[in-house]
Scaffold this motif. Sequence first.
Motif, PDB file in Angstrom:
ATOM      1  N   ASN A   1     -12.868   8.618  -8.895  1.00 21.15           N
ATOM      2  CA  ASN A   1     -13.421  10.140  -8.116  1.00 21.15           C
ATOM      3  C   ASN A   1     -14.142   9.627  -6.480  1.00 21.15           C
ATOM      4  O   ASN A   1     -15.031  10.247  -5.876  1.00 21.15           O
ATOM      5  N   LYS A   2     -13.218   8.871  -6.448  1.00 22.22           N
ATOM      6  CA  LYS A   2     -13.651   8.557  -4.139  1.00 22.22           C
ATOM      7  C   LYS A   2     -11.794   9.176  -4.019  1.00 22.22           C
ATOM      8  O   LYS A   2     -12.128   9.650  -2.839  1.00 22.22           O
ATOM      9  N   LEU A   3     -11.563   7.822  -4.503  1.00 24.31           N
ATOM     10  CA  LEU A   3     -10.008   8.474  -3.272  1.00 24.31           C
ATOM     11  C   LEU A   3      -9.274   7.799  -4.317  1.00 24.31           C
ATOM     12  O   LEU A   3      -8.661   6.833  -5.270  1.00 24.31           O
ATOM     13  N   TRP A   4      -7.220   8.761  -4.004  1.00 21.00           N
ATOM     14  CA  TRP A   4      -5.914   8.259  -4.774  1.00 21.00           C
ATOM     15  C   TRP A   4      -5.064   7.376  -3.884  1.00 21.00           C
ATOM     16  O   TRP A   4      -4.522   6.536  -4.461  1.00 21.00           O
ATOM     17  N   HIS A   5      -4.801   8.048  -3.312  1.00 16.79           N
ATOM     18  CA  HIS A   5      -3.969   8.017  -2.464  1.00 16.79           C
ATOM     19  C   HIS A   5      -3.903   8.211  -1.312  1.00 16.79           C
ATOM     20  O   HIS A   5      -5.253   9.449  -0.568  1.00 16.79           O
ATOM     21  N   VAL A   6      -3.879   7.040   0.231  1.00 18.99           N
ATOM     22  CA  VAL A   6      -3.988   7.787   1.773  1.00 18.99           C
ATOM     23  C   VAL A   6      -2.268   7.299   1.913  1.00 18.99           C
ATOM     24  O   VAL A   6      -2.199   7.653   2.495  1.00 18.99           O
ATOM     25  N   SER A   7      -2.062   6.340   1.616  1.00 17.14           N
ATOM     26  CA  SER A   7      -0.268   5.384   1.837  1.00 17.14           C
ATOM     27  C   SER A   7      -0.744   4.967   2.533  1.00 17.14           C
ATOM     28  O   SER A   7      -1.645   4.240   3.017  1.00 17.14           O
TER      29      SER A   7
ATOM     30  N   TYR B   1      -1.756   3.347   6.898  1.00 13.46           N
ATOM     31  CA  TYR B   1      -3.495   2.876   6.806  1.00 13.46           C
ATOM     32  C   TYR B   1      -4.215   2.083   6.065  1.00 13.46           C
ATOM     33  O   TYR B   1      -3.509   0.812   4.868  1.00 13.46           O
ATOM     34  N   GLU B   2      -5.262   1.433   6.558  1.00 13.40           N
ATOM     35  CA  GLU B   2      -5.932   0.196   5.956  1.00 13.40           C
ATOM     36  C   GLU B   2      -5.992   0.650   4.558  1.00 13.40           C
ATOM     37  O   GLU B   2      -6.886   1.835   4.275  1.00 13.40           O
ATOM     38  N   ILE B   3      -5.804  -0.345   3.657  1.00 13.67           N
ATOM     39  CA  ILE B   3      -6.814   0.349   2.049  1.00 13.67           C
ATOM     40  C   ILE B   3      -7.501  -1.184   1.096  1.00 13.67           C
ATOM     41  O   ILE B   3      -7.078  -2.205   0.812  1.00 13.67           O
ATOM     42  N   PRO B   4      -8.625  -0.929   1.710  1.00 13.26           N
ATOM     43  CA  PRO B   4      -9.770  -1.822   1.320  1.00 13.26           C
ATOM     44  C   PRO B   4      -9.331  -2.930  -0.066  1.00 13.26           C
ATOM     45  O   PRO B   4      -9.560  -3.526  -0.634  1.00 13.26           O
ATOM     46  N   GLN B   5      -8.631  -2.035  -1.245  1.00 21.27           N
ATOM     47  CA  GLN B   5      -8.895  -2.131  -2.458  1.00 21.27           C
ATOM     48  C   GLN B   5      -7.464  -2.858  -3.030  1.00 21.27           C
ATOM     49  O   GLN B   5      -7.181  -3.539  -3.601  1.00 21.27           O
ATOM     50  N   GLN B   6      -6.581  -2.239  -1.859  1.00 17.82           N
ATOM     51  CA  GLN B   6      -5.688  -3.774  -2.073  1.00 17.82           C
ATOM     52  C   GLN B   6      -5.684  -4.801  -1.365  1.00 17.82           C
ATOM     53  O   GLN B   6      -5.504  -5.803  -1.469  1.00 17.82           O
ATOM     54  N   GLN B   7      -6.513  -4.722   0.156  1.00 12.25           N
ATOM     55  CA  GLN B   7      -6.454  -6.289   0.711  1.00 12.25           C
ATOM     56  C   GLN B   7      -7.741  -7.520  -0.438  1.00 12.25           C
ATOM     57  O   GLN B   7      -6.938  -8.443  -0.623  1.00 12.25           O
ATOM     58  N   ALA B   8      -8.783  -6.570  -1.485  1.00 11.87           N
ATOM     59  CA  ALA B   8      -9.477  -7.888  -2.142  1.00 11.87           C
ATOM     60  C   ALA B   8      -8.327  -8.434  -2.825  1.00 11.87           C
ATOM     61  O   ALA B   8      -8.465  -9.280  -3.410  1.00 11.87           O
TER      62      ALA B   8
ATOM     63  N   HIS C   1      10.404  -3.067   5.012  1.00 16.29           N
ATOM     64  CA  HIS C   1      10.181  -3.061   3.800  1.00 16.29           C
ATOM     65  C   HIS C   1       8.857  -2.142   3.391  1.00 16.29           C
ATOM     66  O   HIS C   1       7.956  -1.614   4.666  1.00 16.29           O
ATOM     67  N   GLY C   2       8.940  -1.022   2.498  1.00 19.80           N
ATOM     68  CA  GLY C   2       7.876  -0.233   2.610  1.00 19.80           C
ATOM     69  C   GLY C   2       7.101   0.614   1.095  1.00 19.80           C
ATOM     70  O   GLY C   2       8.743   0.404   0.429  1.00 19.80           O
ATOM     71  N   SER C   3       6.124   1.395   0.896  1.00 22.69           N
ATOM     72  CA  SER C   3       6.171   2.200  -0.431  1.00 22.69           C
ATOM     73  C   SER C   3       5.617   2.500  -0.227  1.00 22.69           C
ATOM     74  O   SER C   3       4.374   2.865   0.063  1.00 22.69           O
ATOM     75  N   THR C   4       5.960   4.163  -0.565  1.00 23.58           N
ATOM     76  CA  THR C   4       4.590   5.172  -0.957  1.00 23.58           C
ATOM     77  C   THR C   4       3.995   4.364  -1.918  1.00 23.58           C
ATOM     78  O   THR C   4       1.883   5.461  -1.207  1.00 23.58           O
ATOM     79  N   TYR C   5       3.616   4.374  -3.187  1.00 20.74           N
ATOM     80  CA  TYR C   5       2.439   4.689  -3.525  1.00 20.74           C
ATOM     81  C   TYR C   5       2.109   3.494  -3.849  1.00 20.74           C
ATOM     82  O   TYR C   5       0.892   2.996  -4.577  1.00 20.74           O
ATOM     83  N   GLY C   6       3.100   1.633  -3.428  1.00 22.94           N
ATOM     84  CA  GLY C   6       2.286   0.333  -3.850  1.00 22.94           C
ATOM     85  C   GLY C   6       1.821   0.442  -2.963  1.00 22.94           C
ATOM     86  O   GLY C   6       1.244   0.246  -2.164  1.00 22.94           O
TER      87      GLY C   6
ATOM     88  N   GLY D   1      -4.977   1.990  -8.138  1.00 23.79           N
ATOM     89  CA  GLY D   1      -3.936   0.568  -8.704  1.00 23.79           C
ATOM     90  C   GLY D   1      -4.382  -0.759  -8.423  1.00 23.79           C
ATOM     91  O   GLY D   1      -4.884  -1.874  -9.344  1.00 23.79           O
ATOM     92  N   CYS D   2      -4.809  -0.351  -6.952  1.00 19.37           N
ATOM     93  CA  CYS D   2      -5.502  -1.907  -6.643  1.00 19.37           C
ATOM     94  C   CYS D   2      -6.730  -2.139  -7.173  1.00 19.37           C
ATOM     95  O   CYS D   2      -7.448  -2.907  -7.983  1.00 19.37           O
ATOM     96  N   ALA D   3      -7.418  -0.801  -7.249  1.00 19.25           N
ATOM     97  CA  ALA D   3      -9.196  -1.169  -8.023  1.00 19.25           C
ATOM     98  C   ALA D   3      -8.502  -1.395  -9.802  1.00 19.25           C
ATOM     99  O   ALA D   3      -9.804  -2.674  -9.693  1.00 19.25           O
ATOM    100  N   VAL D   4      -7.832  -1.142 -10.328  1.00 17.29           N
ATOM    101  CA  VAL D   4      -7.050  -1.593 -11.732  1.00 17.29           C
ATOM    102  C   VAL D   4      -7.223  -3.152 -11.646  1.00 17.29           C
ATOM    103  O   VAL D   4      -7.719  -3.994 -12.507  1.00 17.29           O
TER     104      VAL D   4
END
Length: 392
Positions: free
Chosen positions: A60-66, A69-76, A269-274, A279-282
């Motif tokens: 309900n907030k955000l699905w994908h940004v690539s 950018y920084e992704i807080p859920q990924q960092q957490a 290295h890189g990943s579009t969806y990684g 995914g990181c919230a779950v």
Amino acid sequence: MIPSVLPTYSRAPLHFVKGEGCWLIEEDGRRFLDLGSGIAVNALGHANPVLVAALTEQANKLWHVSNLYEIPQQQALADKLVAASFADTVFFTNSGTESCELAVKMARKYWYEKGAPEKTDIIAFTGSFHGRSSAGIAAAGSEKMVKGFGPILPGFKHLPFGDMDALEAAIDEHTGAILIEPIQGEGGIRPLPDDQLKALRKLCDDKDILLILDEVQCGMGRTGRLFAHEFAGITPDIMMVAKGIGGGFPLGAVLATEEAASGMTVGTHGSTYGGNPLGCAVGGAMMDVLTEEGFLDEVSRKAGLLNQKLEGLVAAHPEIFEAVRGQGLMIGLKMKIAPADFVKAGYDKLVITVPAADNVVRLLPALTITEEEIAEAVSRLDATASALEAAA
């Protein structure tokens, strides 16, 4: 005429429409007890409310940004994994196969940057499974995996699983890493003994080789520890995880020490969806459950109960079963019949199991399975074995 879904799978004629914990509901209403968990993926069962809440809130907030950018859920999530493991850094993928690709790249890039570009060879083992990408099938090396897909990615040696003498003899100036599953999954639930894993770590240290562990199937609490290598008291340099890390949502990761990851700089290295926010919230919610005080102790307790009951099942059906093996809730039933026959017969008794190599049927139930469900599982496995005996 070719079907609209590419026919690379031999699918069972089952159409599940809903899941509840350890249960799958077929569209005709039948309730199957799921001892496969989507091949060790649904680690907290189907539609786990904690994971559903995490996914729904994030959706309900955000699905994908690539990853521009920084992704807080990924960092957490990275912070949680680093805090709970040997790792200093994490790269997020969408699957175990992608994790394998990066692990291979990371090891080779490490030696290149260290001024030893000749150290490209990776030693892997018979019976292994590391995914179905070019690097994955090359690492496994079996005819079943590589036939028809040549030329195969070079730089892999294949040795008998657990043969330490052959391993020492195979190491030369081109050896850069050793890649191994602490417990082979697709290979038939074959654990590497703790003393051999310790010897493997020492050998890598003595010979200046990287140790890569594939914990895609045996990691994330499956064995009663967060990672299977913890039983041996060692740590890898690089580790692949996936499956249970997302509890059913596509997610994987490569964990590494700062030293092993030192070659992977910006642009390598890189990943579009990684590492996407969903995914990181779950994955973050999954880690919170797994690291909750007492959770993994309870997994070990229930695993002991299930194994005790399975030993009785094997003894009661000597014409069907040979032995029980594995660790925690990563269990193999060594069969005296074709595993596929047992799996298929289980469908009639409304129980889901998973075949593997080495004449083994895998039991990979949700880590949240209850004592009542364990009793019901063994009852349905017993009924399956009895039906096969009666039909013989």
